[in-house]
Design an enzyme around this catalytic site. Structure first.
Site, PDB file in Angstrom:
ATOM      1  N   GLY A  46       0.848  -1.181   0.000  1.00 31.77           N
ATOM      2  CA  GLY A  46       0.000   0.000   0.000  1.00 31.77           C
ATOM      3  C   GLY A  46       0.886   1.234   0.000  1.00 31.77           C
ATOM      4  O   GLY A  46       2.055   1.172  -0.401  1.00 31.77           O
ATOM      5  N   GLU A  47       0.352   2.353   0.458  1.00 29.02           N
ATOM      6  CA  GLU A  47       1.136   3.575   0.557  1.00 29.02           C
ATOM      7  C   GLU A  47       1.688   3.626   1.978  1.00 29.02           C
ATOM      8  O   GLU A  47       0.950   3.824   2.944  1.00 29.02           O
ATOM      9  CB  GLU A  47       0.257   4.795   0.275  1.00 29.02           C
ATOM     10  CG  GLU A  47       1.025   5.959  -0.344  1.00 29.02           C
ATOM     11  CD  GLU A  47       2.064   6.539   0.601  1.00 29.02           C
ATOM     12  OE1 GLU A  47       3.231   6.698   0.201  1.00 29.02           O
ATOM     13  OE2 GLU A  47       1.704   6.837   1.748  1.00 29.02           O
ATOM     14  N   SER A  48       3.010   3.428   2.117  1.00 32.71           N
ATOM     15  CA  SER A  48       3.589   3.191   3.442  1.00 32.71           C
ATOM     16  C   SER A  48       3.411   4.377   4.390  1.00 32.71           C
ATOM     17  O   SER A  48       3.183   4.176   5.586  1.00 32.71           O
ATOM     18  CB  SER A  48       5.073   2.840   3.314  1.00 32.71           C
ATOM     19  OG  SER A  48       5.802   3.890   2.713  1.00 32.71           O
ATOM     20  N   CYS A  78       5.883  -5.379   0.123  1.00 27.59           N
ATOM     21  CA  CYS A  78       6.042  -4.008  -0.351  1.00 27.59           C
ATOM     22  C   CYS A  78       6.065  -3.028   0.825  1.00 27.59           C
ATOM     23  O   CYS A  78       7.057  -2.958   1.541  1.00 27.59           O
ATOM     24  CB  CYS A  78       4.966  -3.669  -1.368  1.00 27.59           C
ATOM     25  SG  CYS A  78       5.333  -2.184  -2.355  1.00 27.59           S
ATOM     26  N   ARG A 108      13.035   2.956   0.558  1.00 26.01           N
ATOM     27  CA  ARG A 108      11.579   3.007   0.518  1.00 26.01           C
ATOM     28  C   ARG A 108      11.010   3.033  -0.896  1.00 26.01           C
ATOM     29  O   ARG A 108       9.962   2.441  -1.168  1.00 26.01           O
ATOM     30  CB  ARG A 108      11.104   4.242   1.300  1.00 26.01           C
ATOM     31  CG  ARG A 108       9.598   4.447   1.330  1.00 26.01           C
ATOM     32  CD  ARG A 108       9.260   5.708   2.097  1.00 26.01           C
ATOM     33  NE  ARG A 108       7.834   5.988   2.036  1.00 26.01           N
ATOM     34  CZ  ARG A 108       7.255   6.670   1.050  1.00 26.01           C
ATOM     35  NH1 ARG A 108       7.980   7.115   0.036  1.00 26.01           N
ATOM     36  NH2 ARG A 108       5.953   6.885   1.073  1.00 26.01           N
ATOM     37  N   ILE A 142       5.287  -2.522  -7.635  1.00 26.76           N
ATOM     38  CA  ILE A 142       4.493  -1.306  -7.768  1.00 26.76           C
ATOM     39  C   ILE A 142       5.056  -0.252  -6.813  1.00 26.76           C
ATOM     40  O   ILE A 142       4.923  -0.362  -5.602  1.00 26.76           O
ATOM     41  CB  ILE A 142       3.004  -1.566  -7.444  1.00 26.76           C
ATOM     42  CG1 ILE A 142       2.437  -2.657  -8.359  1.00 26.76           C
ATOM     43  CG2 ILE A 142       2.195  -0.276  -7.575  1.00 26.76           C
ATOM     44  CD1 ILE A 142       1.024  -3.066  -8.012  1.00 26.76           C
ATOM     45  N   ARG A 143       5.737   0.743  -7.396  1.00 22.74           N
ATOM     46  CA  ARG A 143       6.387   1.780  -6.576  1.00 22.74           C
ATOM     47  C   ARG A 143       7.114   1.101  -5.415  1.00 22.74           C
ATOM     48  O   ARG A 143       6.939   1.446  -4.251  1.00 22.74           O
ATOM     49  CB  ARG A 143       5.343   2.775  -6.058  1.00 22.74           C
ATOM     50  CG  ARG A 143       5.921   4.106  -5.612  1.00 22.74           C
ATOM     51  CD  ARG A 143       4.826   5.039  -5.137  1.00 22.74           C
ATOM     52  NE  ARG A 143       5.385   6.302  -4.680  1.00 22.74           N
ATOM     53  CZ  ARG A 143       4.670   7.259  -4.095  1.00 22.74           C
ATOM     54  NH1 ARG A 143       3.383   7.090  -3.912  1.00 22.74           N
ATOM     55  NH2 ARG A 143       5.251   8.371  -3.700  1.00 22.74           N
ATOM     56  N   HIS A 202       4.479  -8.060  -4.971  1.00 18.89           N
ATOM     57  CA  HIS A 202       3.105  -8.342  -4.537  1.00 18.89           C
ATOM     58  C   HIS A 202       2.638  -9.741  -4.966  1.00 18.89           C
ATOM     59  O   HIS A 202       1.930  -9.876  -5.972  1.00 18.89           O
ATOM     60  CB  HIS A 202       2.147  -7.311  -5.141  1.00 18.89           C
ATOM     61  CG  HIS A 202       2.273  -5.931  -4.583  1.00 18.89           C
ATOM     62  ND1 HIS A 202       1.467  -5.452  -3.572  1.00 18.89           N
ATOM     63  CD2 HIS A 202       3.117  -4.917  -4.909  1.00 18.89           C
ATOM     64  CE1 HIS A 202       1.799  -4.209  -3.300  1.00 18.89           C
ATOM     65  NE2 HIS A 202       2.797  -3.857  -4.090  1.00 18.89           N
ATOM     66  N   GLU A 204       0.284 -11.377  -3.744  1.00 10.68           N
ATOM     67  CA  GLU A 204      -1.174 -11.431  -3.611  1.00 10.68           C
ATOM     68  C   GLU A 204      -1.891 -10.977  -4.879  1.00 10.68           C
ATOM     69  O   GLU A 204      -3.108 -11.187  -5.011  1.00 10.68           O
ATOM     70  CB  GLU A 204      -1.626 -10.586  -2.412  1.00 10.68           C
ATOM     71  CG  GLU A 204      -1.602  -9.083  -2.598  1.00 10.68           C
ATOM     72  CD  GLU A 204      -0.223  -8.453  -2.419  1.00 10.68           C
ATOM     73  OE1 GLU A 204      -0.145  -7.214  -2.391  1.00 10.68           O
ATOM     74  OE2 GLU A 204       0.772  -9.207  -2.293  1.00 10.68           O
TER      75      GLU A 204
END
Length: 243
Positions: A46-48, A78, A108, A142-143, A202, A204
């Site tokens: 997600g967005e950490s 991630c 990061r 993803i990022r 990821h 998942e």
């Protein structure tokens, strides 16, 4: 007992779906006391920064650190990898709070912005040996972060080749000039250390459930579905939580 999935933000539903495919019940975790009723935990991608702020708001960090120290299995994907790292660089001004426990230095945002996300075949000999299937795994980045340094107790499960210049530039916040000159041409993207598993990509988001199966084999003893039902019922009775 059920398997918890931190459900503050990110791909927690996808992890629960993958667990269901293996006959394991996953439950959403948003409050510290809910961690007492699960025997393992997944911290999703997600967005950490957002996840860290929400975790701080819900006072989850002390409970997450206690869970890691308890020896129960924890898997970070991630953003979850960033959470578990002892050290992180490439963060926004002021940084973010970390759970820690994984002896590594993570960058990061090593692989760049959202538009630089990519998929690639990763060599995963340990995963194939333990779970069968092909010797490669389709990694979705993803990022994504990357591990720049790992301690002696950390088992590397997958790495990814990159130009040595990129490793040197992104590691500059923590390494001397001599250490930068000795940088290799790979970064680490999957590791295991005791009860901790971490992947920069990821799993998942793929149909391949071998990483989830690998994680489940880190759980001591079988996951009892009856106990899982009781845990889900308990959590359902809690006060309304963040949506």
């Amino acid at each position: 007992m059920a398997i918890g999935v931190l459900a503050l933000q990110g791909s927690f539903n996808e992890h629960i779906t993958a667990l269901n495919k293996l006959g394991v019940k996953g439950v959403e975790i948003r409050k510290p006391e809910q961690l007492e009723h699960v025997r393992a935990l997944i911290i999703p991608g997600g967005e950490s920064t957002t996840m860290a702020k929400l975790a701080e708001y819900h006072n989850l960090f002390p409970a997450l650190r206690s869970f890691v120290k308890s020896g129960k299995p924890v898997w970070g994907t991630c953003a979850g990898l960033i959470f578990l790292a002892d050290r992180a660089v490439g963060q926004k001004q002021g940084g973010q709070e970390l759970v820690g426990g994984l002896d590594c230095l993570v960058h990061r945002n090593f692989f760049g912005s959202q538009i630089q996300s990519f998929e690639t075949e990763l060599s995963v000999p340990t995963l194939a040996d333990k779970e069968g299937g092909p010797p490669n795994f389709r990694g979705i980045f993803i990022r994504a972060p990357a591990i720049l340094e790992a301690g002696p107790s950390v088992e590397v499960l997958a790495d990814y080749p990159v130009p040595s210049k990129q490793v040197m530039e992104t590691a500059s916040e923590s390494k001397t000039e001599q250490e930068q000159n000795n940088s290799g041409e790979k970064v680490i993207v999957a590791v295991k250390q005791g009860n901790l598993l971490a992947t920069a990509f990821h799993p998942e988001l793929t149909a391949d459930t071998r990483w989830h199966s690998f994680f489940m084999n880190m759980v001591d003893g079988p996951v009892d579905e009856g106990s899982a039902d009781q845990t889900i019922a308990y959590i359902a009775k809690q006060l309304p939580v963040f949506q």
